[in-house]
Structure formats: C-alpha cells, structure tokens
Design an enzyme around this catalytic site. Structure first.
Site, PDB file in Angstrom:
ATOM      1  N   SER A 267       3.020  -5.216  -3.905  1.00 48.34           N
ATOM      2  CA  SER A 267       3.209  -4.231  -2.798  1.00 48.34           C
ATOM      3  C   SER A 267       4.870  -4.137  -2.193  1.00 48.34           C
ATOM      4  O   SER A 267       4.518  -4.060  -1.958  1.00 48.34           O
ATOM      5  CB  SER A 267       2.088  -4.039  -1.275  1.00 48.34           C
ATOM      6  OG  SER A 267       2.595  -5.456  -1.232  1.00 48.34           O
TER       7      SER A 267
ATOM      8  N   HIS B 171      -0.024   0.606  -8.212  1.00 51.63           N
ATOM      9  CA  HIS B 171      -0.057   0.169  -6.574  1.00 51.63           C
ATOM     10  C   HIS B 171      -1.501   0.527  -5.742  1.00 51.63           C
ATOM     11  O   HIS B 171      -0.978   1.870  -5.558  1.00 51.63           O
ATOM     12  CB  HIS B 171       1.135   0.166  -5.783  1.00 51.63           C
ATOM     13  CG  HIS B 171       1.001  -0.353  -4.102  1.00 51.63           C
ATOM     14  ND1 HIS B 171       1.590  -0.017  -3.531  1.00 51.63           N
ATOM     15  CD2 HIS B 171       0.364  -1.338  -3.580  1.00 51.63           C
ATOM     16  CE1 HIS B 171       1.492  -1.294  -2.314  1.00 51.63           C
ATOM     17  NE2 HIS B 171       0.566  -1.718  -2.567  1.00 51.63           N
TER      18      HIS B 171
ATOM     19  N   GLU C 173       0.687   4.166  -6.129  1.00 51.82           N
ATOM     20  CA  GLU C 173       1.923   4.469  -6.896  1.00 51.82           C
ATOM     21  C   GLU C 173       1.367   3.784  -7.810  1.00 51.82           C
ATOM     22  O   GLU C 173       1.572   3.049  -8.242  1.00 51.82           O
ATOM     23  CB  GLU C 173       2.556   3.588  -5.629  1.00 51.82           C
ATOM     24  CG  GLU C 173       2.870   3.996  -4.339  1.00 51.82           C
ATOM     25  CD  GLU C 173       3.560   3.330  -3.589  1.00 51.82           C
ATOM     26  OE1 GLU C 173       3.741   4.394  -2.231  1.00 51.82           O
ATOM     27  OE2 GLU C 173       2.937   2.058  -2.949  1.00 51.82           O
TER      28      GLU C 173
END
Length: 512
Positions: free
Chosen positions: A123, A144, A156
C-alpha cells in the site's frame, strides 16, 4: 512476457487479514487458491478466519451453505511460500517491509516459471523498487486490494516502470473475474487512493491548527454539510495515528515536500503521547470498548430573536422567512439589523469591509454544501456578542443544527472541498491517473459522496477556483495554489472530469 489468459491457479502469500481476504475473494470467484505463510500457526489462523467469515456470510443470507463449502474447498494450504509448485500468479500480502518483499520475490523467481506473474499488495512501497531485484522485473506489478477485501470493491493496478503490458492485461482480467473494479495507478507515493485522500485530512488538520473549529465541529460539518461518511478526525482515530502519520509523511516527502500534501505539526506530539485513536482508547475522541464516548453536554444560550435581519443572499432570506424571522428588504441594513452574508473564498471581515457593511453586526454563513440539516455560522473577534447569539438562535429556529466557528479566509466546508478537488486535479494534471479512474477510486475506496472531479463539476469549477484563489491570496500559503488543471478548464469552459485534447490525439488524428 505472457499472454493475457484467464487466471486459474493463484498463490497468496501471507495469511493475515489482507491475505485471507484476497484468498476468499478469489476463491469465491471460482479460482483455485493456495494460501501460504512462513508461520504455520498464522496459516492455521488464516484458514480459520476464512471459514468464520464464510459462516457469517451464510448467517447473513448473503451466501448459501453449499456455495460456502465450495469456496472453502478452493482455498488449500501450501507448506512453503516459495514452494516450486506451478501457479499462474503469486499475490504477496506479507509485512510492509521493502527488504522482506524483495527477498520473497527473489526466491519466488528462482523456483517458478518465467511466465508466472508476481504481484505485490503493498500500500505504500514502490513497486519498481520491489521488482528491481528480479532478473525479469517485467513480470511484477502492484495489485493493491483494500480491507476488508470481499466488500471493498476497488483494486489499484500499479505497473512498475518495467512492467510488461501483457502483465497489466493479465491483472486486469483477474480483477474483472472477481467482480471488483480495477483502476490504473502510477507507481508514485500513495499510488492513487492514498494520494487523493490527503486533501481531506490535511486541510482538516490545518483548520484545527488555525483554531477555526475543534475536531467535533469540523467532523459534523464534513458529515452534514459535505455528506462525507466519516469526519476527518473520526477517520484518523479509526485508522490510528501509528498508521496515518507515516503515510502522511511518506507521501509528503515522496513528492519532495509538495505544499498541498503537507502534514500537520499537531500529529507527532499526539503520536508520541499515545493518542492513537480507537486502538488506545483515546485520540481526537475518547472510546470505551471501541465505541466513541459522547462529548460532555455544553449548555447552549438561547435568546429571543428580537432584532431584524438583513441579507442579500436569496437562500438565506428564504430560510429566515420560513422560520418566521423578519428580514429587511432594503438596499442597506438598518441600524439594529443582524447582517448575514455568504462569502466564498474570502473572510467575513474582508467581505463586510469591501461592501461597506457594519462589521460589528455582520456574521457569515457557509455557502457551499448541503444546508438541509446543518448551518455553519462564522463569527469574528470584533462581532458584537449579542448579535452572534441572536444570529445563532435565528438559524437554529430553521430546525437545523448550528455549528459556530471562527472566521477564516474561507468557510470550513469550502476549504475541505476545495482541497479535495485541488488534490485530485493535481493528480490528473500530472497524468498519474485518468479523471475517470480518480473519480471511481475515491468514490469506492474512500466513500466520498461522489468522485472529487465530478464533485467539483457539480458545485462549479469556477466556485472552487474562487475559493482557492482567495485562500492563496489571503494566506500566501502555496498549499492553496490552484492546479493548472482547474485553471485551464475554467478558462476553457471544460468539465474537470474532461481529459481534454492531448498531444497523442493530434498525432493519432494526423496518422489517419
């Protein structure tokens, strides 16, 4: 590198909350998942966690027992994270430490086929830096997920600087199969969601530093006026300052001290003092058994509305009329009238002086956001206290809650919203993500009422620019300099969510 193909065999390394959530989601989507962890006890707990979560889904009527049993059967244990057993993709969700992730990727590359995709659920770490230890860094990317993985529908996809296009296509197909929504983010600090989210909390902290209002009032304005799911200080308490402070500081330093992303001087002291939030029982609020304790009741002075009001704002006049308050219909306020104005991008005092209004009898009311449940009354040091009390009582007479805040260079809701939009516009201007992906990511992952660029369009990009220009002019603080993305689109009459014409469009057109 590898052709895009339907992912079937997945290895998830790390049996903590993120790893088990990813494994459950993939198995629910019909994939065969091998879950591994360097700690056998952690692996046992992780498999138990998946079973317990599936049982809750069944109890809640969201999953039938037969399907839950099938999902559970698709997640099986793998004795070693680096076993040579073939798979299509490995998704690691181990501790957020660069060297740990690099070491894992290096070992995986040595035992798995060259076309196995290596994905990191980091992250905050650079995907490129993690992949740099590989002989074939083109096989690696960031994938992510957000916690809790089965319910947070955003993922993501973050290519490193050497990630192959085919690997990005593969990851996109994997996410699509889960029913989650993929957005493309650039490998920069905070990626997309954590970067975009800085606009909200950093401006709230700035308001607190300036003494404009306390955490509870700022949170109430954010919830009731901007319709945010959580106030910024509630959010910081939920996340915990031990998590939030390093993220705030790493994104700020990662963008070489970009003023828009500047953290607050308030945070380090609270962090060192152990005021982390819910997990320690005290943060910006106090908690008992994880529940926020109500604030001590504060007696509110209620006075009769025995003076006329003057405003040239039609919506304010209509509110007061509806509550039975007498509103003067004259060009200038009478000698006893309480004056209410709704400035944008300027302080109440500066606007009153500019317009020749009696400063000692003039208050401000927030002009941006939803006023159906809460009104924000801005008062300044030179205000007649009696006028302020009458103004508060009159606004409360409309049936709405009333927040009383100190006058500043713009209203609280104006500043929060302008910062949210400006931060997102900066991301779009730097081409770190597309406007559509920015709107989608923030709406799904952060729970905003709408995407930040769409929000700016709904309120009016020209109004957002007015607030930013006013803040920049009055404070001189470069955190408020308007993004060129906003300035250009206001000048051209384009929507903030409109990507506009790009050089590649001209080249492509010329080649036809």
């Amino acid at each position: 590198m590898t052709e895009s193909r339907p992912p079937v065999r997945v290895r998830v390394v790390g049996a903590g909350a993120m790893g088990t959530g990813i494994a459950q989601l993939l198995a629910t989507s019909g994939m065969e998942v091998r879950l591994a962890d360097a700690d056998p006890t952690a692996l046992d707990r992780g498999l138990d966690r998946i079973g317990a979560q599936l049982a809750r889904e069944v109890a809640g009527g969201r999953l039938d027992p037969a399907t839950a049993a099938e999902v559970s059967a698709r997640v099986t244990r793998l004795g070693s994270p680096t076993a040579p057993e073939p798979c299509d993709v490995v998704i690691e969700a181990v501790v957020e430490d660069l060297e740990v992730k690099r070491s894992l990727f290096r070992e995986l590359e040595s035992v798995l086929a060259p076309n196995t995709v290596l994905a990191t659920n980091t992250s905050s770490l650079s995907v490129t830096a993690i992949a740099a230890v590989l002989d074939r860094p083109e096989r690696a990317l960031g994938l992510h997920f957000f916690n809790p993985v089965p319910r947070m529908r955003l993922v993501e996809i973050i290519p490193g600087v050497r990630t192959a296009t085919s690997v990005v296509d593969f990851a996109t197909a994997l996410v699509a199969r889960t029913g989650h929504v993929a957005v493309r983010a650039t490998d920069t600090p905070g990626f997309l969601v954590n970067h975009a989210g800085r606009g909200y909390v950093t401006e709230a902290l700035q308001l607190l530093e300036e003494g404009i209002a306390g955490p509870a009032e700022i949170d109430a304005i954010a919830r009731d006026v901007l319709r945010m799911r959580m106030g910024p200080f509630e959010l910081l308490d939920l996340t915990g300052l031990d998590v939030s402070v390093p993220v705030l500081e790493s994104i700020w330093t990662g963008f070489y001290a970009e003023p828009r992303l500047r953290p607050s001087t308030l945070l380090r002291g609270r962090l060192h003092g152990g005021l982390l939030g819910r997990k320690t029982g005290e943060g910006f609020y106090r908690y008992r058994d994880g529940a926020k304790l109500p604030p001590e009741p504060v007696p509110v002075a209620t006075v009769p509305v025995d003076r006329p009001f003057w405003t040239d704002d039609p919506s304010l006049a209509a509110l007061l009329d509806g509550a039975g308050t007498r509103v003067e219909r004259t060009g200038q306020p009478g000698e006893r009238a309480v004056v209410l104005i709704a400035p944008e991008g300027v302080s109440v005092v500066a606007e009153a002086r500019r317009r020749g209004l009696p400063v000692r009898r003039t208050c401000g009311v927030e002009s941006i956001g939803d006023s159906t449940t809460r009104l924000v009354l801005a008062i300044h040091p030179g205000l007649d206290p009696e006028v302020g009390r009458v103004a508060r009582s009159a606004l409360a007479g409309t049936g709405r809650e009333v927040s009383v805040v100190r006058d500043g260079p713009a209203g609280v809701a104006q500043r929060l919203l302008a910062s949210i939009v400006n931060t997102a516009a900066g991301i779009a201007q730097a081409r770190l993500a597309t406007p559509d992906d920015i709107n989608t990511a923030v709406r799904l992952a952060l729970g905003y009422p709408t995407g930040p660029l769409a929000w700016g369009d709904r309120v009016g990009a020209d109004r957002i620019l007015t607030v930013l220009d006013g803040l920049f002019t009055q404070t001189g603080d470069p955190r408020y300099r308007p993004s060129r993305w906003i300035v250009e689109r206001v000048a051209l009459g384009l929507a903030l969510a409109d990507p506009g014409t790009a050089p590649e469009d001209i080249v492509a057109a010329g080649g036809e």
